[in-house]
Design an enzyme around this catalytic site. Structure first.
Site, PDB file in Angstrom:
ATOM      1  N   ASP A  30      -0.247   4.794   8.039  1.00 42.82           N
ATOM      2  CA  ASP A  30       0.032   3.359   8.119  1.00 42.82           C
ATOM      3  C   ASP A  30      -0.338   2.627   6.837  1.00 42.82           C
ATOM      4  O   ASP A  30      -1.096   3.126   5.998  1.00 42.82           O
ATOM      5  CB  ASP A  30      -0.683   2.725   9.316  1.00 42.82           C
ATOM      6  CG  ASP A  30      -2.203   2.822   9.218  1.00 42.82           C
ATOM      7  OD1 ASP A  30      -2.716   3.869   8.790  1.00 42.82           O
ATOM      8  OD2 ASP A  30      -2.884   1.830   9.563  1.00 42.82           O
ATOM      9  N   ASP A  54      -2.650   3.330  -1.361  1.00 41.21           N
ATOM     10  CA  ASP A  54      -3.437   3.469  -0.120  1.00 41.21           C
ATOM     11  C   ASP A  54      -2.500   3.693   1.064  1.00 41.21           C
ATOM     12  O   ASP A  54      -2.135   2.757   1.753  1.00 41.21           O
ATOM     13  CB  ASP A  54      -4.276   2.208   0.077  1.00 41.21           C
ATOM     14  CG  ASP A  54      -5.249   2.301   1.238  1.00 41.21           C
ATOM     15  OD1 ASP A  54      -5.493   3.426   1.726  1.00 41.21           O
ATOM     16  OD2 ASP A  54      -5.747   1.260   1.669  1.00 41.21           O
ATOM     17  N   GLU A  70      -5.093   3.272  10.757  1.00 40.54           N
ATOM     18  CA  GLU A  70      -6.370   3.236  10.042  1.00 40.54           C
ATOM     19  C   GLU A  70      -6.664   1.851   9.496  1.00 40.54           C
ATOM     20  O   GLU A  70      -7.835   1.478   9.335  1.00 40.54           O
ATOM     21  CB  GLU A  70      -6.332   4.248   8.889  1.00 40.54           C
ATOM     22  CG  GLU A  70      -7.669   4.474   8.189  1.00 40.54           C
ATOM     23  CD  GLU A  70      -7.928   3.516   7.033  1.00 40.54           C
ATOM     24  OE1 GLU A  70      -9.071   3.469   6.547  1.00 40.54           O
ATOM     25  OE2 GLU A  70      -6.988   2.805   6.614  1.00 40.54           O
ATOM     26  N   GLU A  71      -5.615   1.071   9.210  1.00 44.53           N
ATOM     27  CA  GLU A  71      -5.792  -0.217   8.534  1.00 44.53           C
ATOM     28  C   GLU A  71      -6.115  -1.369   9.488  1.00 44.53           C
ATOM     29  O   GLU A  71      -6.164  -2.522   9.067  1.00 44.53           O
ATOM     30  CB  GLU A  71      -4.529  -0.560   7.737  1.00 44.53           C
ATOM     31  CG  GLU A  71      -4.174   0.417   6.624  1.00 44.53           C
ATOM     32  CD  GLU A  71      -5.113   0.333   5.442  1.00 44.53           C
ATOM     33  OE1 GLU A  71      -6.144  -0.359   5.536  1.00 44.53           O
ATOM     34  OE2 GLU A  71      -4.821   0.968   4.410  1.00 44.53           O
ATOM     35  N   HIS A  76      -3.962   8.739   6.357  1.00 42.69           N
ATOM     36  CA  HIS A  76      -3.327   7.845   7.337  1.00 42.69           C
ATOM     37  C   HIS A  76      -1.911   7.488   6.894  1.00 42.69           C
ATOM     38  O   HIS A  76      -1.638   7.295   5.711  1.00 42.69           O
ATOM     39  CB  HIS A  76      -4.176   6.596   7.595  1.00 42.69           C
ATOM     40  CG  HIS A  76      -4.464   5.746   6.400  1.00 42.69           C
ATOM     41  ND1 HIS A  76      -3.590   4.784   5.941  1.00 42.69           N
ATOM     42  CD2 HIS A  76      -5.533   5.694   5.572  1.00 42.69           C
ATOM     43  CE1 HIS A  76      -4.114   4.171   4.895  1.00 42.69           C
ATOM     44  NE2 HIS A  76      -5.291   4.717   4.632  1.00 42.69           N
TER      45      HIS A  76
END
Length: 353
Positions: free
Chosen positions: A73, A97, A127-128, A71
């Site tokens: 983001d 991350d 995704e977050e 991801h």
């Protein structure tokens, strides 16, 4: 605003470049534009855009296809952009991350014009945040064929370990009822908060199951994560709620997980408020077994939920493998050891090349 990326740069330098382009969930466009532009320079790749998700793939007619996913983001910035380097540590929002994982995957997709396996790269948005916004949903709806693969590798932070599958998660709310009364005349009421005591006692006494799947040992957990109730400082409350989170091994379906929670909390009213299935590690699949061999690592269970679950639901074996440290994700001093970036790139190169 625009940004330029060199996907052929050292993955450590590429990680820093990715971090320096802020991409908080919902604000990934600038980074997605830069990644798309860089990938389109590679003649061996077919590239498409799906919202703020960028997809690229080879079409070499290989026997197997490996999907690399990550991801773009991050969580909100905490005064930790741009990146900074201190010795072997690279600091910045998203370093762990999971921009280090994205850098490794994007670099190898661009650098390996003749990989041993056909490669698909999926770099997605959101995704977050809440699952309904996850860019993989859009890809599945609009570009389903781009998700077909013999193995999916997600660059989620694993400290360089191969983590198989993931746990499932379920949240339930247990509601306790009583009868409201003045606290000075408490005997005229029934305290709903007190009624939660046996629920908490069962949870405290719960013995977590451990299960070995493909050599990965998953340990389940049933925990109270929130409790609420009360009306005023002089009122016996007539309602209270306990929120319980069940993290379960991927050999349980959602129906099995719910049945288990209801059995543990039999006699109490509860409702499921959120649930996502786990993912079996699938390490016996040929493509997955070959990746494990290339890594030289002993696979371990993934504690937590990741998007490998989405691929598992599609019948695609999936693992988590990334250079970041999951314990540093979302922290103000988030960082990654650059030696793990280099080692992760070498491992993935051995497998793909």
């Amino acid at each position: 605003m625009s940004a330029a990326l060199d996907l052929h740069a050292d993955p450590v330098d590429l990680t820093a470049a990715l971090v320096d382009v802020a991409s908080v969930s919902g604000e990934e466009k600038v980074l997605a534009d830069a990644v798309e532009t860089a990938l389109r320079r590679e003649p061996h790749l077919e590239v498409v855009r799906c919202g703020e998700t960028v997809l690229a793939r080879t079409a070499l007619g290989r026997d197997r296809r490996v999907l690399l996913a990550g991801h773009l983001d991050t969580v909100p910035i905490a005064d930790n952009v741009p990146s900074r380097r201190e010795g072997d540590l690279l600091y910045g929002c998203g370093t762990s991350d999971m921009k280090a994982g994205v850098a490794v995957m994007a670099h190898l997709t661009a650098a390996l014009a003749e990989p041993a396996h056909d490669v698909t790269l999926v770099l997605y948005d959101c995704e977050e945040v809440e699952a309904v916004r996850n860019g993989l949903n859009r890809v599945e709806r609009e570009r389903r064929d781009w998700l077909d693969a013999d193995l999916a590798i997600l660059g989620e932070p694993t400290s360089g370990l191969v983590e198989g599958g993931c746990q499932g998660t379920m949240r339930v709310v247990v509601t306790l009822h009583g009868r409201r009364a003045h606290s000075a005349r408490w005997w005229l009421g029934e305290n709903a908060i007190h009624a939660a005591a046996p629920v908490l006692a069962r949870l405290a006494a719960y013995e977590a199951r451990e299960v070995d799947i493909d050599g990965c040992v998953y340990r389940e957990g049933l925990q109270a994560v929130r409790i609420g109730g009360g009306v005023a400082g002089n009122v016996v409350p007539d309602e209270a709620e306990v929120t319980v989170n069940f993290r379960f091994a991927p050999d349980r379906s959602l129906a099995d997980a719910e049945a288990h929670v209801r059995a543990v909390l039999a006699g109490f009213a509860l409702r499921v408020t959120d649930a996502a299935p786990g993912a079996l590690p699938g390490l016996s699949a040929p493509a997955a077994a070959k990746f494990v061999a290339a890594s030289g690592e002993t696979p371990v269970a993934k504690y937590g939920w990741t998007d490998v679950s989405r691929f598992s639901a599609l019948g695609i074996p999936a693992v988590n493998f990334g250079p970041g440290d999951p314990n540093l994700a979302h922290t103000r001093d988030e960082h990654v050891d650059v030696r793990r970036i280099t080692a992760g790139a070498e491992t993935l190169r051995r497998y793909l090349a």
